[in-house]
Enzyme design. Structure first.
Site, PDB file in Angstrom:
ATOM      1  N   CYS A 406      -0.109  -8.125   0.361  1.00  0.00           N
ATOM      2  CA  CYS A 406      -0.680  -7.017   1.114  1.00  0.00           C
ATOM      3  C   CYS A 406      -2.140  -6.767   0.774  1.00  0.00           C
ATOM      4  O   CYS A 406      -2.915  -6.333   1.618  1.00  0.00           O
ATOM      5  CB  CYS A 406       0.148  -5.758   0.932  1.00  0.00           C
ATOM      6  N   HIS A 450       1.929  -1.119  -2.333  1.00  0.00           N
ATOM      7  CA  HIS A 450       1.468  -1.665  -1.068  1.00  0.00           C
ATOM      8  C   HIS A 450       0.003  -1.294  -0.883  1.00  0.00           C
ATOM      9  O   HIS A 450      -0.512  -0.389  -1.544  1.00  0.00           O
ATOM     10  CB  HIS A 450       2.323  -1.080   0.079  1.00  0.00           C
ATOM     11  N   ASP A 466      -1.597  -0.857   9.422  1.00  0.00           N
ATOM     12  CA  ASP A 466      -1.069  -1.683   8.327  1.00  0.00           C
ATOM     13  C   ASP A 466      -1.084  -3.136   8.771  1.00  0.00           C
ATOM     14  O   ASP A 466      -0.209  -3.586   9.512  1.00  0.00           O
ATOM     15  CB  ASP A 466       0.362  -1.254   7.975  1.00  0.00           C
TER      16      ASP A 466
END
Lengths: 647, 311
Positions: A406, A450, A466
């Site tokens: 991520c 994350h 995202d």
């Protein structure tokens, strides 16, 4: 009065004292200097040898020498003799030395009380269930040693049984004191050392690998208690916001004092309570974006929730969030300027890509659309072990390796948007989590760490995008394990093939959480809440103390009743006889419990010769009524004569 | 059934025995209680304090036949229970009963005989019958053994083991007489003459009736509680090496009944239990601890009594 000779400690009592000292010292050995642990164990061992061979204890001179040498060692180690750690070290030293001069029962008692004190010292270092269990075991051993001092002939099993029974009898009092004793805010004796042990967690910078490292840890970051758990794709727990990029590492905005901008709450309100594990940083985690702030917290200009001091103990706070909020529409140009800054000479291909989007589409929305489309179609995959990247990390990720975690996705996305002239920044935190089926707490672990992106649009303000979710939707919709290729090294808890182990672990977590919530975390608020539930409205310390006294009395009564239950019901004749004994007791002639009726009558007759005949008759009558055939007439006669007996 | 007044006659026995054995009324009462409870008595003391005289006097006053067996180290079981001898006239073996076939047996210095001989007597005591050459012969009723024993510290003795001691209902010590009693003994007439002049106060049949009455003396629940508490204390407390057996508890109760009967009561009081406790319990109990060996029976009993509240 002659001074009685002090009672010597027998060898078996000495064994008990040594066992008690050992059981109190052993749990502390990891927390004092190594040399001191070794010295303490050697001293106890030496005393054991002396006890076995029944040789003389060392002369006082050597003990004084050892005391000073050990204290000097502690001084050299800690540079002071005061404070928690040197204090514990000194007590360990003294407890190891004391048996070497223990000759009498009185010395033995000193050892015992030192042991009790050191048992408490364990809580300086850890307050887990395991620690508590160990202290209970130690206290049983020390109490058994105390019992052996009182009764030198008792068998070890009896002593342990007695000690356990005594602790059991004390348990109701302990519980009462725990629940009702007025609480003070904060830990009583400073910070337990384990507050700092959970140091895994998010850091305040992000470089490739910093978050994927966390993916290997199933340590708990925090727990949340929702009234109703929101859908998974809303569970973005906001942590540090990173604006500055130097080509490799993302860092938070450090130079501008950001004013907090108003934001308008939108969407449903989510209320919940978070129990955050200590992480030694100031961040508090809350769902984007928090509405009502917890007490003793503040919010920065980039909507980070911060505690006033670093979180070094487990912290519980209530917070509310609105999952849809337009924030920062009036963002200052300085902030936006910084959210556009790109370091020179890095990632030329991505810069060109962003430039291309901007050239093609004039509006910000269209640029964002293009960027989103690019991440959807570029064929990027999720990997816990992405290849190492060189100087142009973003370029290499987007066009060559196409594998990343991520931090790669969010970093590249923000970089590309900035290249296209859209203010953007990286937000780190946690995404997802799961409900522990055994206690209903929503648990967020380190592997849920994350990073995502936030982009500023003129009429929407800061908007969450995202990029990981664009390329690898399963990371958000399911979890980490679903997003990575099969066979990647994953924490046990995320693996589907070890269900039983997972269940065991979840159960353990649930128990540990209960302990944390209700024992360690039993603070004034919890106490008030609990007492409210018991029906005490707004209890103050006076009311609590009174309740405590009353309930302690009741418990004592209950225990006494339980002890008396064993005893046979005292019958009427005996009651009358015992009454006579008490009455004469006030005149200096009490009946001893083992004294038989005729013998007692004889003793009374000697003291009161004029009543001799009457008391002998009464005692004979009592014997007849109680030990012969019970005749109600005789019983009445006995009662009357005892009542009238007035020597 | 005798009324509680009947023991008046027994008081005469106590008084008359007291005229022979001076200043030992307590021991005489215990001995008589032992006889009433159908138990046997062990007297442990130095030679010459009046053990034999006591046995003799009791037998004579109760109108019982009396045999004395002086135990020696070369004695055989047959010397006690009897032997079969071939009778030429009838052409068959004929049993010649040994000295044990009598009402009162004084087994003098029982610890001088070998264990085998001792056990012949002890078996007769327990079974109240003798088996010789395959034939069982009952012993007369009442049957009462008074065994005397020199303290085992003396040379050339075989001390009775615990299991044998347990067969005696009581063990008592006579001890030296006090000054006044000894003076009377020295200045007065020869005790043997007094003994010879004693007239029986009771018939053997009357004694049997008394024994029967003793068994009917009432024992109330609280008293059984007390006996149980005493026994439990010896089993649970670290003061004792070995606790009292159920047989010891039964013995304690039987002796207490006899004592209560002697005292003229038809029910047992804790006083009675405490009175017989030194005699009944002390040869079955061993106090633990360093100083235990030096405790006298009275001290042992006191230690036990003071440890148990009366329920």
């Amino acid at each position: 009065m002659a001074k009685s000779k002090p009672q010597a400690v027998t060898p078996s009592q000495t064994w008990w004292l040594l066992a008690a000292a050992l059981s109190a010292l052993l749990p502390l050995t990891p927390h004092v200097p190594y040399w001191l642990s070794a010295l303490a164990l050697t001293l106890l061992g030496g005393r054991a040898v002396l006890n076995r061979t029944q040789r003389r204890l060392p002369a006082r001179f050597w003990l004084i020498l050892l005391t000073f040498a050990g204290s000097a060692g502690v001084l050299a180690q800690f540079r002071t003799l005061f404070g928690q750690n040197p204090g514990v070290a000194l007590l360990v030293l003294f407890l190891a030395l004391k048996p070497l001069e223990t000759r009498t029962r009185r010395d033995g008692l000193a050892v015992i009380f030192l042991c009790y004190f050191l048992v408490l010292a364990q809580f300086f270092f850890a307050q887990s269930i395991a620690t508590a269990a160990m202290t209970v075991a130690t206290i049983v051993a020390v109490t058994a040693a105390l019992g052996s001092l009182a009764d030198g002939r008792a068998r070890p099993a009896d002593l342990l049984r007695r000690s356990g029974l005594m602790l059991l009898q004390a348990a109701p009092f302990m519980l009462l004191l725990f629940v009702l004793f007025p609480r003070v805010q904060g830990p009583l004796w400073g910070l337990p050392r384990d507050a700092f042990s959970a140091l895994t967690g998010l850091s305040d910078s992000m470089a490739p690998g910093s978050i994927s490292n966390l993916s290997q840890s199933d340590a708990i970051a925090f727990r949340a208690k929702f009234s109703e758990t929101p859908p998974r794709d809303l569970l973005y727990w906001r942590g540090p916001v990173l604006t500055e990029f130097d080509g490799r590492t993302w860092r938070p905005e450090g130079r501008l004092a950001l004013p907090r901008l108003a934001y308008a709450p939108q969407g449903p309100l989510i209320e919940y309570e978070v129990t955050l594990e200590a992480h030694a940083k100031r961040w508090l985690f809350a769902l984007e974006l928090p509405g009502n702030l917890p007490s003793d917290s503040l919010m920065t200009g980039d909507y980070q929730l911060l505690a006033r001091t670093p979180v070094t103990t487990r912290l519980r706070y209530s917070v509310t969030s609105h999952t849809a909020m337009a924030a920062g529409r009036e963002e200052s140009s300085a902030v936006l300027q910084r959210a556009l800054a790109l370091p020179g000479d890095f990632n030329p291909r991505t810069r060109a890509l962003g430039q291309g989007w901007r050239d093609q589409d004039k509006t910000d929305e269209a640029v964002l659309e293009a960027a989103t489309r690019f991440f959807l179609t570029q064929g990027l995959s999720y990997s816990l072990t992405p290849p190492l990247l060189g100087r142009h990390g973003v370029d290499e990720f987007l066009f060559e390796s196409r594998q990343g975690f991520c931090e790669h996705f969010s970093g590249a996305f923000v970089f590309a948007l900035r290249a296209a002239g859209l203010p953007a920044r990286v937000v780190t935190g946690y995404q997802g989590g799961e409900t522990n089926p055994f206690d209903g707490y929503f648990t967020v672990r380190q592997y849920d760490a994350h990073a995502w992106a936030e982009v500023w649009l003129k009429d929407r303000g800061w908007t969450r995008i995202d990029p990981t979710a664009l390329s690898v939707p399963s990371r958000i919709s399911q979890n980490l394990a679903a997003a990575v290729p099969a066979g990647s090294p994953l924490p046990l808890l995320t693996r589907a093939d070890l269900a039983w182990l997972r269940e065991l672990r979840l159960r353990f977590d649930a128990v540990a959480n209960t302990w944390n919530q209700w024992v360690i975390g039993y603070n004034p608020e919890r106490q008030r809440e609990f007492l409210n539930r018991l029906g005490m409205r707004a209890p103050d310390w006076r009311q609590m103390t009174a309740t405590l006294a009353v309930l302690a009395g009741l418990v004592l009564l209950g225990l006494t009743a339980w002890a008396l239950r064993q005893r046979r019901r005292v019958d009427a004749a005996q009651r009358a006889w015992l009454r006579l004994g008490r009455r004469l007791g006030r005149r200096g002639l009490p009946r001893t419990p083992w004294e038989a009726p005729l013998a007692y009558a004889d003793r009374i007759a000697v003291r009161f010769p004029e009543s001799a005949a009457e008391i002998r008759a009464i005692s004979a009558l009592y014997g007849r009524v109680r030990y012969g055939n019970l005749d109600p007439v005789l019983l009445d006669e006995l009662k009357t004569r005892i009542a009238r007996f007035q020597p | 059934m005798l009324s509680p007044k009947s023991p008046k006659r027994l008081e005469h026995v106590v008084g008359a025995t007291g005229s022979v054995i001076l200043g030992k009324e307590g021991q005489i009462r215990l001995a008589l209680a032992c006889l009433l409870a159908k138990g046997h008595l062990l007297i442990e003391d130095l030679p010459g304090v009046g053990k034999t005289t006591l046995a003799h006097a009791l037998a004579q006053l109760l109108g019982l036949s009396f045999q004395r067996i002086q135990f020696t180290s070369d004695m055989l079981p047959a010397d006690i229970i009897g032997v079969s001898v071939f009778d030429r006239d009838s052409g068959a073996f004929r049993f010649h009963p040994g000295p044990v076939f009598t009402h009162v047996v004084l087994a003098d210095e029982v610890n001088r005989a070998t264990p085998k001989t001792q056990s012949a007597l002890l078996e007769a005591m327990e079974e109240r019958q003798v088996t010789a050459e395959g034939q069982t012969r009952p012993l007369p009723e009442p049957f009462f053994v008074i065994a005397t024993q020199n303290p085992s510290t003396q040379i050339g003795t075989y001390p009775l083991p615990e299991s044998q001691l347990d067969r005696f209902l009581m063990r008592i010590e006579l001890g030296y007489p006090d000054r006044a009693a000894e003076r009377e003994l020295l200045a007065g007439v020869d005790r043997r003459e007094v003994l010879a002049g004693l007239q029986p106060c009771l018939s053997p049949e009357e004694l049997l009736t008394h024994q029967k009455a003793v068994r009917a003396v009432q024992v109330a629940e609280p008293l059984i509680d007390y006996v149980q508490a005493l026994v439990a204390q010896t089993r649970e407390s670290p003061d004792w090496q070995v606790g009292l057996s159920p047989r010891a508890a039964l013995a304690l109760l039987a002796a207490s009944r006899a004592w209560a009967w002697l005292e003229g009561r038809d029910h047992v009081l804790p006083d009675d239990v405490q009175a017989v406790l030194p005699g009944v319990a002390c040869h079955r109990l061993h106090a633990a601890g360093e100083s235990a060996a030096r405790l006298t029976p009275t001290e042992v009993a006191t230690r036990l009594i003071e440890a148990v509240p009366i329920p």
